[in-house]
Design an enzyme around this catalytic site. Structure first.
Site, PDB file in Angstrom:
ATOM      1  N   ASP A   1       0.894  -1.252  -0.059  1.00 51.55           N
ATOM      2  CA  ASP A   1       0.084   0.015   0.268  1.00 51.55           C
ATOM      3  C   ASP A   1       0.922   1.364   0.113  1.00 51.55           C
ATOM      4  O   ASP A   1       1.939   1.171   0.135  1.00 51.55           O
ATOM      5  CB  ASP A   1      -1.096   0.033   1.199  1.00 51.55           C
ATOM      6  CG  ASP A   1      -0.345  -0.369   2.645  1.00 51.55           C
ATOM      7  OD1 ASP A   1       1.025  -0.569   2.616  1.00 51.55           O
ATOM      8  OD2 ASP A   1      -0.969  -0.552   3.304  1.00 51.55           O
TER       9      ASP A   1
ATOM     10  N   ASN B   1      -7.346  -2.204  14.259  1.00 50.36           N
ATOM     11  CA  ASN B   1      -8.672  -2.479  13.771  1.00 50.36           C
ATOM     12  C   ASN B   1      -9.000  -4.053  12.908  1.00 50.36           C
ATOM     13  O   ASN B   1      -9.937  -4.003  12.391  1.00 50.36           O
ATOM     14  CB  ASN B   1      -9.437  -1.379  13.298  1.00 50.36           C
ATOM     15  CG  ASN B   1      -8.997  -1.153  11.997  1.00 50.36           C
ATOM     16  OD1 ASN B   1      -8.075  -1.657  11.461  1.00 50.36           O
ATOM     17  ND2 ASN B   1      -9.268   0.011  11.440  1.00 50.36           N
TER      18      ASN B   1
ATOM     19  N   HIS C   1      -7.202  -4.402  10.129  1.00 48.88           N
ATOM     20  CA  HIS C   1      -6.910  -4.128   8.687  1.00 48.88           C
ATOM     21  C   HIS C   1      -5.728  -5.036   8.308  1.00 48.88           C
ATOM     22  O   HIS C   1      -4.677  -5.015   9.074  1.00 48.88           O
ATOM     23  CB  HIS C   1      -7.076  -2.507   8.385  1.00 48.88           C
ATOM     24  CG  HIS C   1      -5.914  -1.740   8.763  1.00 48.88           C
ATOM     25  ND1 HIS C   1      -5.789  -0.608   9.163  1.00 48.88           N
ATOM     26  CD2 HIS C   1      -4.531  -1.949   8.617  1.00 48.88           C
ATOM     27  CE1 HIS C   1      -4.480  -0.288   9.694  1.00 48.88           C
ATOM     28  NE2 HIS C   1      -3.899  -0.953   9.090  1.00 48.88           N
TER      29      HIS C   1
ATOM     30  N   GLU D   1      -9.588  -1.537   5.118  1.00 45.36           N
ATOM     31  CA  GLU D   1     -10.084  -1.334   6.377  1.00 45.36           C
ATOM     32  C   GLU D   1     -11.411  -2.119   6.597  1.00 45.36           C
ATOM     33  O   GLU D   1     -11.949  -2.710   5.733  1.00 45.36           O
ATOM     34  CB  GLU D   1     -10.511   0.286   6.648  1.00 45.36           C
ATOM     35  CG  GLU D   1      -9.240   1.280   6.505  1.00 45.36           C
ATOM     36  CD  GLU D   1      -8.544   1.317   7.737  1.00 45.36           C
ATOM     37  OE1 GLU D   1      -8.878   0.270   8.595  1.00 45.36           O
ATOM     38  OE2 GLU D   1      -7.992   2.318   7.871  1.00 45.36           O
TER      39      GLU D   1
END
Ligand code: GLP
Length: 241
Positions: free
Chosen positions: A67, A134, A136, A141
């Site tokens: 990413d 979280n 991801h 996400e």
């Protein structure tokens, strides 16, 4: 999933590094999926040392990063372009022409097209992953489709907050990213996940024991047939099995 828990973080990272060194020595032209964030830094340090000691060469290796932030100039110290050069590429014998990082500066649709087309011509052997607090993976996400390919994503509030520690202020953290999709990640022959620290314990629990659900992107890894998970005892502290 093959899960290993380490008392000692140095031992965790040297175990993962030895795995890569053996893998690359057996397959010198391997295609590696790489990750950024603080998690892989000690692994990269070990690999640089192994290169300097003549134990491994990266000259025929091809890499694909997961990413990149949208809108940060490549020269910004927190761009993943800059991160990869400083944390790994500048210190090893890799051919930079064989390294691929999604572009955060091209027009986004063009950047997606370019990256997906590069990815489609290669089969990743080993994909390295960290995990967001979280759940991801890459910058996919919670709520991202398991069928997603390279895409632009909006960073979750919690991710912006987590990553703000690297920036001078939270306002400077980009709010968008370009990331390999979940389907792209799942295409890798093998996946290596590293997670350390208590702030990853909830995500690690759900990744390993929770339902496979798009609300926790990493849970999809339960469906991959070849995943090695390396945890320190804090990240593993909420596992029940
Ligand atoms: C970042 C990256 C992910 C990384 C994760 C965890 O935002 N996009 O690829 O795995 O979040 O980061 P860290 O290793 O710093 O905890």
């Amino acid at each position: 999933m093959n899960i290993q828990v380490f008392e000692d973080k140095n031992e965790l990272y040297s175990t993962v590094a030895e795995y890569y060194i053996n893998y690359i020595n057996q397959k010198p032209n391997a295609i590696l999926g790489l990750a950024t964030g603080t998690t892989p830094i000690p692994l990269y340090k070990n690999l640089i040392q192994a290169y300097k000691n003549g134990r491994v060469s990266f000259k025929d290796i091809t890499t694909f990063n997961l990413d990149e932030y949208i809108g940060l100039p490549q020269t910004h110290k927190e761009s993943y372009y800059s991160f990869m050069r400083h944390q790994l590429f500048n210190h090893i014998d890799i051919n930079l022409n064989n390294t691929h990082i999604p572009s955060g500066i091209l027009e986004p649709n063009e950047a997606i097209k370019v990256y997906q087309s590069q990815l489609s011509k290669h089969q990743i052997d080993v994909q390295l992953l960290g995990i967001g607090s979280n759940g991801h993976i890459g910058f996919n996400e919670p709520g991202t489709s398991f069928e997603s390919t390279t895409q632009i994503t909006q960073l979750a509030e919690s991710t912006i907050k987590d990553n703000s520690r690297m920036f001078d202020s939270i306002e400077e953290v980009p709010t968008k990213s370009i990331t390999m999709g979940i389907k792209d990640i799942m295409m890798a022959n093998q996946i290596i996940v590293i997670a350390t620290g208590l702030n990853k314990a909830d995500a690690v629990l759900k990744m390993i024991e929770g339902p496979v659900n798009e609300s926790l992107p990493a849970s999809i890894l339960q469906k991959h047939s070849n995943v090695l998970v390396f945890l320190d005892k804090e990240a593993a502290s909420k596992l029940t099995k």
